[in-house]
Motif scaffolding. Structure first.
Motif, PDB file in Angstrom:
ATOM      1  N   ASN A 604      31.733  49.649   8.842  1.00 22.04           N
ATOM      2  CA  ASN A 604      31.097  48.539   9.563  1.00 22.04           C
ATOM      3  C   ASN A 604      32.056  47.359   9.737  1.00 22.04           C
ATOM      4  N   LEU A 605      32.783  47.061   8.683  1.00 22.24           N
ATOM      5  CA  LEU A 605      33.747  45.961   8.742  1.00 22.24           C
ATOM      6  C   LEU A 605      34.838  46.259   9.769  1.00 22.24           C
ATOM      7  N   SER A 606      35.343  47.487   9.770  1.00 19.32           N
ATOM      8  CA  SER A 606      36.416  47.858  10.696  1.00 19.32           C
ATOM      9  C   SER A 606      35.957  47.759  12.145  1.00 19.32           C
ATOM     10  N   GLU A 607      34.758  48.267  12.439  1.00 21.95           N
ATOM     11  CA  GLU A 607      34.251  48.210  13.809  1.00 21.95           C
ATOM     12  C   GLU A 607      34.037  46.768  14.259  1.00 21.95           C
ATOM     13  N   PHE A 608      33.582  45.909  13.347  1.00 18.32           N
ATOM     14  CA  PHE A 608      33.400  44.491  13.672  1.00 18.32           C
ATOM     15  C   PHE A 608      34.741  43.825  13.994  1.00 18.32           C
ATOM     16  N   ILE A 609      35.753  44.049  13.156  1.00 21.82           N
ATOM     17  CA  ILE A 609      37.066  43.437  13.378  1.00 21.82           C
ATOM     18  C   ILE A 609      37.715  43.985  14.647  1.00 21.82           C
ATOM     19  N   LEU A 610      37.582  45.278  14.896  1.00 22.85           N
ATOM     20  CA  LEU A 610      38.192  45.874  16.090  1.00 22.85           C
ATOM     21  C   LEU A 610      37.542  45.351  17.368  1.00 22.85           C
ATOM     22  N   THR A 611      36.258  45.037  17.305  1.00 24.22           N
ATOM     23  CA  THR A 611      35.606  44.409  18.456  1.00 24.22           C
ATOM     24  C   THR A 611      36.151  43.004  18.684  1.00 24.22           C
ATOM     25  N   ILE A 612      36.423  42.280  17.595  1.00 22.15           N
ATOM     26  CA  ILE A 612      37.035  40.946  17.710  1.00 22.15           C
ATOM     27  C   ILE A 612      38.440  41.058  18.306  1.00 22.15           C
ATOM     28  N   LEU A 613      39.178  42.089  17.912  1.00 19.59           N
ATOM     29  CA  LEU A 613      40.530  42.267  18.438  1.00 19.59           C
ATOM     30  C   LEU A 613      40.539  42.644  19.917  1.00 19.59           C
ATOM     31  N   SER A 614      39.385  43.039  20.444  1.00 20.20           N
ATOM     32  CA  SER A 614      39.294  43.325  21.884  1.00 20.20           C
ATOM     33  C   SER A 614      39.082  42.055  22.704  1.00 20.20           C
ATOM     34  N   LEU A 615      38.968  40.910  22.035  1.00 18.63           N
ATOM     35  CA  LEU A 615      38.882  39.641  22.759  1.00 18.63           C
ATOM     36  C   LEU A 615      40.234  39.343  23.392  1.00 18.63           C
ATOM     37  N   PRO A 616      40.261  38.741  24.583  1.00 17.41           N
ATOM     38  CA  PRO A 616      41.528  38.595  25.318  1.00 17.41           C
ATOM     39  C   PRO A 616      42.305  37.347  24.918  1.00 17.41           C
ATOM     40  N   GLN A 617      43.646  37.401  25.067  1.00 16.04           N
ATOM     41  CA  GLN A 617      44.474  36.225  24.858  1.00 16.04           C
ATOM     42  C   GLN A 617      45.088  35.717  26.168  1.00 16.04           C
ATOM     43  N   SER A 618      45.030  36.539  27.231  1.00 19.65           N
ATOM     44  CA  SER A 618      45.590  36.133  28.522  1.00 19.65           C
ATOM     45  C   SER A 618      44.938  36.961  29.615  1.00 19.65           C
ATOM     46  N   ASN A 619      45.276  36.648  30.862  1.00 13.30           N
ATOM     47  CA  ASN A 619      44.783  37.461  31.978  1.00 13.30           C
ATOM     48  C   ASN A 619      45.931  38.225  32.643  1.00 13.30           C
ATOM     49  N   CYS A 620      46.933  38.596  31.825  1.00 13.73           N
ATOM     50  CA  CYS A 620      48.106  39.310  32.347  1.00 13.73           C
ATOM     51  C   CYS A 620      47.745  40.671  32.921  1.00 13.73           C
ATOM     52  N   ALA A 621      46.664  41.277  32.434  1.00 14.84           N
ATOM     53  CA  ALA A 621      46.247  42.580  32.967  1.00 14.84           C
ATOM     54  C   ALA A 621      45.945  42.474  34.458  1.00 14.84           C
ATOM     55  N   CYS A 622      45.301  41.385  34.869  1.00  9.40           N
ATOM     56  CA  CYS A 622      45.004  41.173  36.293  1.00  9.40           C
ATOM     57  C   CYS A 622      46.275  40.897  37.084  1.00  9.40           C
ATOM     58  N   GLU A 623      47.194  40.139  36.490  1.00 14.33           N
ATOM     59  CA  GLU A 623      48.463  39.867  37.167  1.00 14.33           C
ATOM     60  C   GLU A 623      49.209  41.171  37.430  1.00 14.33           C
ATOM     61  N   ARG A 624      49.189  42.073  36.469  1.00 19.60           N
ATOM     62  CA  ARG A 624      49.855  43.358  36.659  1.00 19.60           C
ATOM     63  C   ARG A 624      49.158  44.184  37.740  1.00 19.60           C
ATOM     64  N   LEU A 625      47.838  44.089  37.800  1.00 19.06           N
ATOM     65  CA  LEU A 625      47.105  44.809  38.839  1.00 19.06           C
ATOM     66  C   LEU A 625      47.445  44.286  40.226  1.00 19.06           C
ATOM     67  N   PHE A 626      47.598  42.967  40.360  1.00 15.44           N
ATOM     68  CA  PHE A 626      47.976  42.409  41.664  1.00 15.44           C
ATOM     69  C   PHE A 626      49.391  42.833  42.054  1.00 15.44           C
ATOM     70  N   SER A 627      50.272  42.958  41.073  1.00 12.81           N
ATOM     71  CA  SER A 627      51.609  43.492  41.364  1.00 12.81           C
ATOM     72  C   SER A 627      51.499  44.927  41.878  1.00 12.81           C
ATOM     73  N   LYS A 628      50.581  45.680  41.291  1.00 14.45           N
ATOM     74  CA  LYS A 628      50.364  47.059  41.735  1.00 14.45           C
ATOM     75  C   LYS A 628      49.786  47.089  43.152  1.00 14.45           C
ATOM     76  N   VAL A 629      48.874  46.164  43.450  1.00 11.95           N
ATOM     77  CA  VAL A 629      48.304  46.080  44.798  1.00 11.95           C
ATOM     78  C   VAL A 629      49.405  45.800  45.816  1.00 11.95           C
ATOM     79  N   ASN A 630      50.350  44.933  45.458  1.00 16.57           N
ATOM     80  CA  ASN A 630      51.452  44.610  46.364  1.00 16.57           C
ATOM     81  C   ASN A 630      52.360  45.807  46.610  1.00 16.57           C
ATOM     82  N   LEU A 631      52.432  46.713  45.643  1.00 18.35           N
ATOM     83  CA  LEU A 631      53.213  47.931  45.844  1.00 18.35           C
ATOM     84  C   LEU A 631      52.455  48.946  46.708  1.00 18.35           C
TER      85      LEU A 631
END
Length: 695
Positions: A604-631
């Motif tokens: 239970n503790l591990s699943e709780f912490i891993l869900t917290i670690l899925s919180l984002p620190q940046s929106n770089c994933a979207c920036e990479r997707l826009f680079s892919k769109v440009n390609l």
């Protein structure tokens, strides 16, 4: 009047009489009703249907086109280019197969052909190739592999390939992700951009922990066109529009919005404003949600603002040198001679970019690396050619203050660049964010500021705490330069240079403090979940204060108690010595994944912490997707529509973990290979979608 004028049989009918003023009157045309016997004809029966509530019209169900119920009109439509294209694309899928049912070899051939068509379509999407290739690639395969039954059975063109990419591979991948989001807690990451086709799109990515794969995942969710008509364009990309489109993208797929635990975007007012923004709406409707302004955008803006404190000539020199070489092969070749003479690596001069994060750091480093060769080259060119552009660069390179500024930047800018690279990663580094930003801020502050008890509570502009100008720390390179006699004797220049460098650092500190909240209770609490602190006995005895910070992840009292009990067991748990050495070397996510998989006491503790670690620190994933769109969407493919882009991205994301030649189509994909995969069958496509690319 003669007898012939009275004879009604010899009179000219009124409808064909010529009028002197109006000219000839056209014959009236009798309307033809739709005849049901037309549907029974072999040439019409597969596509012609009557129009309800209108007996004088017929309809092509393949093209979704209505027409006058006349045989000549119907036959003309049958020979049209669009209709013929659709017929050729669908006849293979709609071919009846009753004769194959008892023939296993035929059934296997059909199955293998479907797999081959899916793999070829996946190859096209993974490598960003034109759909038009398939018009020739299929024929080429048949010519090359003449002894292959699968190759001879292929029937693919650009339309069918696009349909498979969008509505077979892409659709099945999106449905699989949808099912996961219905179960898992996840974070939302968004950004907006305008592509080469001047279409403004909202990119949505999701981040979650996949319990089945035991892995943190960041996945593309959807690309949404914001301006679909003039009304939406007049309203603009407001916070309300973005929020409504964002939530609707999950509602339409029946993904519960209660599963959203975090939100990340850049720091513009429509995204992160205090009152009327996407984040404020999330806070109002979903209390307890974790909001994170993209730390990479923030660091870039801090460094950019700080650079404005330096003379404009610093940035101008970067651009002038690059522009001097960029279009001249002759100058590049001549410069290589000077590089060889100085025994430097023959590196090219880099371009300072306005959009690429902190590109100035790499440009400055390259110019400093080639400084002596550049001085010799531009001295030669200015003396021989007397070009104005060469003169400006020559004077700047011989200005000692410019060398000090570049040496100073070469020391301070990498501090921002290194952090930026760390937070651009998809790996969870949220637990280290507060510590890394705090260390950077203190290092910058104490380079010109006296030691204070609480560096985060002081004003960086408070001159009463400033060190003497000669005592500020600007790095070893600047210190060595200032010891040179030709520089140290020019007192006014030295003082002005030091003052501007101090202004750079002050501005950086002010911007960091403005954009990052050092009192954020969540970010300050996150370091306690890192394995370094847990195994080093730097932890709290109870996790209850921390758990209550995340009410959207867990809010049931029984579950909270279970998690806290497991935490208390963990801090006093004795690991075996051989296992301890292994888990000490693991990252924070791998540490908790290991506990979840191998230590049943902490599930239970591990699943709780891993869900917290899925919180984002940046929106770089979207920036990479826009680079892919440009390609994907380039000059020759500028008519690709947003639905097609979604299909291509989903398809390439589905194939990426395996590569196109190792990918195994699922049963759902094979079952989707029917005539229903074509958009024009489902009436969801317009004429422009069939022409996917401009010639």
């Amino acid at each position: 009047m003669s007898d012939s004028d009275d004879d009604p049989r010899l009179r000219i009918p009124e409808k064909v009489k010529r009028s002197r003023n109006e000219g000839s009157v056209k014959f009236s045309h009798k309307k033809q009703k739709f005849r049901n016997e037309w549907i029974q004809k072999n040439e019409f029966k597969n596509w012609l249907i009557p129009v309800q509530n209108d007996n004088y019209k017929g309809k092509c169900k393949l093209c979704n086109t209505e027409m006058t119920a006349e045989l000549t009109v119907i036959k003309k439509h049958m020979t049209s280019k669009k209709h013929q294209l659709i017929i050729r694309s669908t006849e293979k899928c709609e071919k009846p197969l009753p004769c194959y049912f008892n023939d296993n070899s035929k059934k296997k051939l059909i199955e293998d052909t479907k797999k081959a068509e899916i793999l070829l379509s996946g190859f096209i999407s993974e490598h960003n190739l034109s759909f038009n290739i398939m018009d020739h690639l299929t024929a080429l395969c048949k010519e090359i592999f003449v002894d292959s039954k699968i190759a001879s059975n292929l029937s693919m063109g650009r339309t069918k390939t696009a349909a498979i990419v969008k509505n077979v591979i892409g659709k099945c991948h999106h449905e699989e992700l949808t099912e996961k989001l219905k179960t898992y807690k996840f974070s939302v990451i968004i950004d907006e951009s305008t592509d080469i086709g001047t279409i403004k799109s909202l990119c949505i990515c999701v981040k979650y922990f996949d319990s089945n794969l035991n892995k943190l995942e960041t996945k593309f969710w959807k690309l949404i066109q914001l301006f679909k008509d003039s009304d939406s364009a007049n309203i603009g990309a407001t916070a309300e529009t973005i929020f409504n489109e964002l939530t609707a993208s999950f509602v339409v797929d029946n993904v519960p919005l209660e599963n959203i635990t975090g939100f990340a975007a850049d720091g513009c007012s429509s995204m992160m404003g205090q009152w009327n923004s996407v984040s404020s709406r999330f806070k109002e409707l979903y209390p307890g949600i974790f909001i994170q302004k993209c730390i990479c955008h923030s660091l870039h803006l801090c460094a950019s603002s700080a650079c404005k404190a330096l003379p404009r000539q610093c940035e101008d020199l970067c651009r002038d040198i690059y522009n001097y070489f960029k279009s001249s092969c002759k100058r590049v070749s001549q410069f290589r001679e000077f590089q060889e003479f100085c025994e430097f690596e023959p590196h090219k001069i880099l371009k300072p970019s306005q959009t690429r994060w902190l590109s100035l750091a790499m440009v400055v480093n390259r110019i400093l690396e080639q400084w002596q060769a550049l001085k010799l080259f531009f001295t030669s060119h200015w003396l021989n050619d007397r070009l104005k552009a060469a003169e400006h660069i020559y004077k700047a390179l011989h200005d000692p203050s410019m060398l000090i500024y570049y040496t100073f930047l070469n020391y301070f800018l990498p501090k921002f660049t290194i952090l930026n690279k760390i937070f651009q990663s998809d790996k969870p580094v949220l637990d280290t964010l507060h510590g890394r930003i705090s260390d950077l801020y203190k290092e910058l502050l104490y380079s010109y500021y006296r030691q204070v008890l609480d560096p985060f509570d002081v004003d960086p502009n408070n001159t009463s705490f400033f060190k003497p100008l000669q005592d500020i720390y600007l790095g070893a390179g600047v210190y060595i330069l200032l010891q040179k006699p030709e520089i140290s004797t020019n007192n006014d220049m030295v003082l002005d240079t030091l003052n501007r460098c101090r202004s750079f650092i002050i501005t950086a500190c002010v911007e960091i403090k403005k954009r990052y909240n050092f009192n954020d209770i969540i970010l300050k609490s996150l370091p306690q979940i890192s394995p370094k602190n847990i195994l080093g006995n730097v932890h709290e005895n109870s996790l209850l204060p921390f758990i209550t910070l995340f009410p959207r992840i867990v809010n049931e009292t029984n579950q909270i108690q279970l998690i806290d009990d497991e935490w208390r067991k963990l801090i006093s748990y004795t690991f075996e010595s051989n296992i301890l050495d292994i888990i000490k070397t693991k990252d924070v996510d791998n540490f908790w994944i290991y506990l979840k998989s191998h230590e049943q006491l902490f599930t239970n503790l591990s699943e709780f912490i891993l869900t917290i670690l899925s919180l984002p620190q940046s929106n770089c994933a979207c920036e990479r997707l826009f680079s892919k769109v440009n390609l994907i969407k380039k000059k020759l493919r500028n008519k690709l529509m947003t639905d097609t882009l979604n299909g291509i991205i989903n398809s390439s994301e589905c194939i990426k973990p395996y590569s196109c030649y190792k990918f195994k189509p699922s049963k759902e994909m094979l079952n989707s290979m029917t005539s229903n995969m074509y958009d024009f069958i489902n009436n969801t496509i317009d004429d422009d979608d069939i022409t996917f690319e401009t010639e």
